[in-house]
Design an enzyme around this catalytic site. Sequence first.
Site, short mmCIF file in Angstrom:
data_model
loop_
_atom_site.label_atom_id
_atom_site.label_comp_id
_atom_site.label_asym_id
_atom_site.label_seq_id
_atom_site.Cartn_x
_atom_site.Cartn_y
_atom_site.Cartn_z
N ILE A 87 0.84 -1.24 -0.12
CA ILE A 87 0.11 0.06 -0.09
C ILE A 87 0.87 1.35 -0.14
CG2 ILE A 87 -0.29 0.04 2.52
CD1 ILE A 87 -3.17 1.13 2.21
N CYS A 88 0.25 2.38 -0.71
CA CYS A 88 0.93 3.55 -0.23
C CYS A 88 1.97 3.74 -1.36
CB CYS A 88 1.24 3.96 0.92
SG CYS A 88 1.44 5.90 1.24
N ALA A 89 3.28 3.98 -0.73
CA ALA A 89 4.64 4.27 -1.36
C ALA A 89 5.10 2.63 -1.76
CB ALA A 89 5.79 4.88 -0.43
N TYR A 126 0.48 4.94 -3.96
CA TYR A 126 0.25 6.48 -3.73
C TYR A 126 0.05 7.57 -4.70
CZ TYR A 126 0.14 10.54 -0.73
OH TYR A 126 -0.29 11.95 0.06
N SER A 175 -2.79 -0.82 -2.89
CA SER A 175 -3.81 0.25 -2.46
C SER A 175 -2.97 1.36 -2.39
CB SER A 175 -4.59 -0.28 -1.14
OG SER A 175 -5.30 0.67 -1.09
#
Length: 433
Positions: free
Chosen positions: A352-354, A374, A400
């Site tokens: 998720i994210c980075a 992200y 995500s």
Amino acid sequence: MATRHLLPLPFVYKTLPRSRSKSTTTALGRALRSFSSSTMASSLPPKKVLVPIAHGTEPIEAVITIDVLRRAGADVTVASAEKDIRVDACWGVKVVADALISDVASTTFDLISLPGGLPGSETLRDCRELESIVKKQAEGGGLYAAICAAPAVALGSWGLLKGLKATCYPSFIEKLPSDAILVESRVQIDGQVVTSRGPGTALEYSVALVEKLYGKEKADEVAGPMVLRDQHGVEFSFTEINPIPWKFDSSLQILVPIANGTEEMEATMIIDILRRAKANVVVASVEDKLEIVASRKVKLTADMLLDEAVKLQYDLILLPGGLPGAQAFSNSEKLIDLLRKQAESGKLYGAICASPAIVLEAHGLLKGKKATAYPALCHKLTDQSYSENRVLVDGNLITSRGPGTSMEFALAIVEKIFGRQNALDLAKTLVFI
């Protein structure tokens, strides 16, 4: 956010013509007021916030509140109501406080926010020093708040909800004192008191606290990068391509690595929610010690070091984001080797994210896969065709976008493994829907 450069005032005066029109004078007035406001804001000390925690505190509520308020620039003190700063929160999440309640008894705060959870809320209620601090806050017209069980268990017991509209966790509604005005809002603000319902409302609650402290403009500024939902409380969904059954043997074994700079909201929500779903979640530190300092300085303690964790087998490996946490994952040869073996064997993995961009893409672990990440890092993905999705499942991979999608991310995993109804039931327990 772009840096604004202000010219010194003497230069402004020198460059203005001697004869000024009314509009020029008005513009000058606005510029001077803006300069004055900016100068005053930059010279003011940061807002001071107290977040007390105890054994059995709900970690999602505590960590989200701390993280979001620190994003806004608040000086947040995490204080333990126990005899030690090391706290065992609910669901086996281990948090290290900054101080003991006794250390901050004489400090003046702009906000005091109580997380919920049991027996955490009861311990906060029974802490006489904390009760004194919060009552003093209320008597002085200061801002105080609570979420989940804490409005009923702590604030209500202390007589601090009299005549006020308040909400709390659904099963504690009847425990609110009779002199409080019961409402079922996800977040309720009445004057200087803010209350909320549970883990699934913690982001909304925290943004509301930012608005009370700093105003709507700052709240919007903080909320934007977190990728929050457009509509809170509605049913969640995710996008899936190339669907396959997600199978495991008897006990679901999940690895969640953490490192210095890991995004604490993402890590905490993943760990908390999947442990609620009865998965065996191993939290492993990629650093050389168990305790890590996350991106907003929340101190978390892992279950074991990665050196020990790599000796085990996992049905699913999940990477939280945050920088430089994701970079620490990318630099860990042992973790990357474990991820490669996981992917090559067709086992489940996600990020998720980075982390999808900084870890998975950088090491060829998205080859032939669709992924999201992200928003500011999606340009690093070779294939960006599905990058706008909040949660994306492609076969044995799940990705995500950020803190505001973390709960959907974790619930999508629950749905893939345990079915839609179990995921919905858990979402309702969290008061996410």
